[in-house]
Design a protein around this motif. Structure first.
Motif, PDB file in Angstrom:
ATOM      1  N   UNK A 160       0.887  -1.067   0.003  1.00 52.94           N
ATOM      2  CA  UNK A 160       0.012  -0.101  -0.037  1.00 52.94           C
ATOM      3  C   UNK A 160       0.950   1.282   0.132  1.00 52.94           C
ATOM      4  N   UNK A 161       1.399   1.767  -1.143  1.00 53.03           N
ATOM      5  CA  UNK A 161       2.602   2.547  -1.101  1.00 53.03           C
ATOM      6  C   UNK A 161       2.310   3.948  -1.135  1.00 53.03           C
ATOM      7  N   UNK A 162       2.950   4.904  -0.415  1.00 47.72           N
ATOM      8  CA  UNK A 162       2.914   6.190  -0.524  1.00 47.72           C
ATOM      9  C   UNK A 162       4.243   6.708  -0.362  1.00 47.72           C
ATOM     10  N   UNK A 163       4.206   8.236  -0.693  1.00 45.28           N
ATOM     11  CA  UNK A 163       5.497   8.557  -0.894  1.00 45.28           C
ATOM     12  C   UNK A 163       5.644  10.003  -0.003  1.00 45.28           C
ATOM     13  N   UNK A 173       6.120  16.968   2.158  1.00 44.42           N
ATOM     14  CA  UNK A 173       5.106  16.548   1.505  1.00 44.42           C
ATOM     15  C   UNK A 173       4.876  15.152   1.587  1.00 44.42           C
ATOM     16  N   UNK A 174       3.497  14.644   1.732  1.00 45.96           N
ATOM     17  CA  UNK A 174       3.287  13.280   1.596  1.00 45.96           C
ATOM     18  C   UNK A 174       2.045  12.902   0.859  1.00 45.96           C
ATOM     19  N   UNK A 175       2.164  11.872   0.197  1.00 46.03           N
ATOM     20  CA  UNK A 175       1.007  11.473  -0.743  1.00 46.03           C
ATOM     21  C   UNK A 175       0.033  10.568   0.089  1.00 46.03           C
ATOM     22  N   UNK A 176      -1.046  10.231  -0.528  1.00 41.25           N
ATOM     23  CA  UNK A 176      -1.811   9.247   0.145  1.00 41.25           C
ATOM     24  C   UNK A 176      -1.343   8.186  -0.465  1.00 41.25           C
ATOM     25  N   UNK A 177      -1.780   6.784   0.432  1.00 41.26           N
ATOM     26  CA  UNK A 177      -1.410   5.443  -0.027  1.00 41.26           C
ATOM     27  C   UNK A 177      -2.274   5.005  -1.130  1.00 41.26           C
ATOM     28  N   UNK A 178      -1.748   4.209  -2.023  1.00 37.20           N
ATOM     29  CA  UNK A 178      -2.523   3.519  -2.940  1.00 37.20           C
ATOM     30  C   UNK A 178      -2.513   1.948  -2.776  1.00 37.20           C
ATOM     31  N   UNK A 219       9.810   5.991  -0.472  1.00 38.28           N
ATOM     32  CA  UNK A 219       8.583   5.191  -0.711  1.00 38.28           C
ATOM     33  C   UNK A 219       8.376   4.360   0.475  1.00 38.28           C
ATOM     34  N   UNK A 220       7.276   4.297   0.945  1.00 37.96           N
ATOM     35  CA  UNK A 220       6.701   3.563   2.314  1.00 37.96           C
ATOM     36  C   UNK A 220       5.657   2.668   1.965  1.00 37.96           C
TER      37      UNK A 220
END
Length: 524
Positions: A160-163, A173-178, A219-220
């Motif tokens: 369930x990656x997010x950046x 900044x941080x994106x939402x997870x996919x 990437x997490x």
């Protein structure tokens, strides 16, 4: 007797391996970290000694030196990139010299920058440099996506990656997870776009409190029950950001090997971004978008009570009458409420902007759209799309509420990486989308053969997830048959499925469509 591996590697006067080691030593010496240098060289050469002997015996002797150089250069380059991810302090007195050296290495033209800053030509050189160091640039950064990520969840074989985007020790900044993907693509809804304002000095050297220039992309894998796992980290050099012009830039993801060194992932995973200098349009667009997110109005659907300049709110729309009969010119005339709101630019010449006859509403519908939304990342063509109307939609309301029992229609558009939707037109089986509403879109194309998919839905109050709304019908617009720079008025039948043998007619949709094949850079 054949020479030993060591003899073969040292039998050339100008060994490529020796050159690699000399270059690496110089680079790392310049980093002003002697302990790190010695540890790195020992570590890298030991890594290479593990790789080279295994394959040297199977390669002709003249190529052994090249093989060794390649085996060494890969981890050395990885270590140098990894070093760029490690924050380290710079002495204040050295920053000006380092700053100028970094600009020279990146090929930055000082004269051009001075002109951009409107510097006085007669100003002293140190004054110009100080002004350049403190000059701020705002960049529009887009996290496009990743490819080939490792599975963070061994049970599902996915992640369930997010950046996370970092500048030195600071997370910007941080994106939402996919969910459940190893090849995520991030969109505006996943916080892919963001603005970064930074001084020229910090961009190339990092913050004065410690750090390095450029950005780090971590990437997490999101985990709701425990801490998030890191799937890899990439470094974006400052010159890539400085010269960014919306081109897609891809970087390998690196990972620590347990000894504090960054090495390429075996999977070959990458992350891609786009960067460009932000315009006032970008700043206004993202500011408005964030404001709409806070108001839970990201879809353009009128979900809460809003009041326009004439005092007509959504509650009034829900509870008020939709049709009225007025006596004009000796006749009874049926008028309909203008939805979702009357023309905000109506003048005093318009006696009653809230109520119009059916013919008047149809005439208004065919007027040019006033506001286009620009979305998508393609650079091949622009598709201009206006959603005008639907006819003979099925009645999706089974329970009569507030005196209303008809469909609350909106249209969702999906095209390549573009997703957008119209406003909702309440309680109408023949909705009309008027020029001042959210109905017009510019879709940026990457592939000329892509199809524009239109879905019509019945809006359900209390949800902003498309899957929770009632599906009515779909249509597909094939762009391959359209001539560039030609405007089309197109009517399509709506069907509940793409299967010819079982689909049902669910009404019609009318759109205006045109294709512009060549255009300047996105948002130019």
């Amino acid at each position: 007797m054949a020479p030993s591996m060591l003899e073969s590697l040292t039998s050339y006067d100008e060994s490529r391996i020796e050159g690699v080691l000399i270059d690496a030593t110089n680079d790392l010496d310049n980093a002003d970290l002697p302990d790190f240098v010695s540890n790195t060289l020992i570590h890298v050469t030991s890594k290479a000694s593990e790789i080279v002997p295994k394959v040297a015996s199977k390669i002709p002797l003249p190529y052994v030196d090249e093989l060794g150089a390649l085996a060494l250069s890969v981890p050395l380059k990885a270590v140098k990139v990894g070093y760029s991810l490690i924050p380290h302090e710079k002495k204040e007195e050295d920053r000006t010299e380092d700053f100028l050296a970094a600009l020279e290495k990146a090929g930055v033209d000082l004269h051009t920058e001075y002109l951009r800053l409107k510097m006085n030509p007669s100003a002293c050189e140190s004054c110009k440099i100080d002004a350049l160091k403190s000059a701020k640039i705002t960049f529009l950064v887009e996290i496009v996506g990743c490819e080939g990520l490792a599975a963070g969840d061994l049970l599902t074989g996915s992640s369930d990656p997010f950046v996370k985007v970092k500048f030195g020790n600071k997370m910007l900044h941080k994106t939402k997870s996919q969910p459940n993907t190893l090849d995520p693509i991030y969109t505006l809804r996943q916080d892919a776009l963001w603005l970064w304002t930074v001084t020229m000095e910090d961009l190339f050297l990092g913050s004065s409190k410690g750090g390095v220039g450029g950005l780090a992309l971590e990437v997490c894998d999101y985990d709701s029950l425990s801490s998030d796992d890191t799937l890899g980290t990439a470094a974006v050099p400052p010159e890539d950001i400085y010269y960014g012009d919306e081109e897609r830039m891809s970087y390998p993801l690196l990972a620590e090997d347990g000894d504090g060194y960054f090495l390429p992932l075996k999977s070959g995973a990458t992350i891609a971004i786009r960067v460009r200098r932000a315009t006032s349009y970008h700043k206004e667009f993202l500011a408005n978008y964030k404001q709409n997110v806070l108001k839970k109005n990201v879809s353009g659907v009128l979900e809460e009570e809003k009041t326009d300049e004439r005092g007509h709110g959504i509650i009034q729309t829900l509870l008020g009458e939709e049709i009225k009969v007025v006596h004009e010119n000796g006749e009874n005339v049926e008028k309909f409420k203008v939805l979702p709101a009357p023309d905000p630019e109506a003048t005093s010449m318009d006696a009653d902007p809230m109520w119009k006859t059916a013919n008047e509403i149809d005439t208004l519908t065919m007027q040019p759209s006033r506001n286009y939304k620009y979305i998508g990342s393609g650079k091949i063509a622009r598709v201009y799309l206006e959603i005008l109307s639907c006819d003979n939609l099925p009645n999706m309301e089974t329970v009569k509420a507030f005196g209303k029992n008809k469909t609350d229609a909106f249209v969702q558009v999906v095209y390549e990486d573009c997703i957008c939707r119209t406003d909702v037109i309440d309680d109408k089986n023949n909705p009309r989308f008027l020029p001042w509403t959210n109905r017009a879109f510019v879709l940026h194309s990457r592939f000329p053969s892509s199809v524009v998919n239109l879905g019509v839905f019945d809006y359900d109050v209390g949800s902003d997830v498309v899957q929770d709304h009632d599906f009515i019908g779909r249509a597909a617009v094939d762009l391959s048959s359209l001539r560039p720079d030609t405007e089309y008025l197109l009517d399509y039948k709506l069907y509940d499925t793409a299967l010819l043998e079982s689909r049902k007619d669910r009404g019609t949709i009318r759109v205006s469509n045109s294709l512009n094949a060549i255009f300047p850079p996105l948002f130019a």
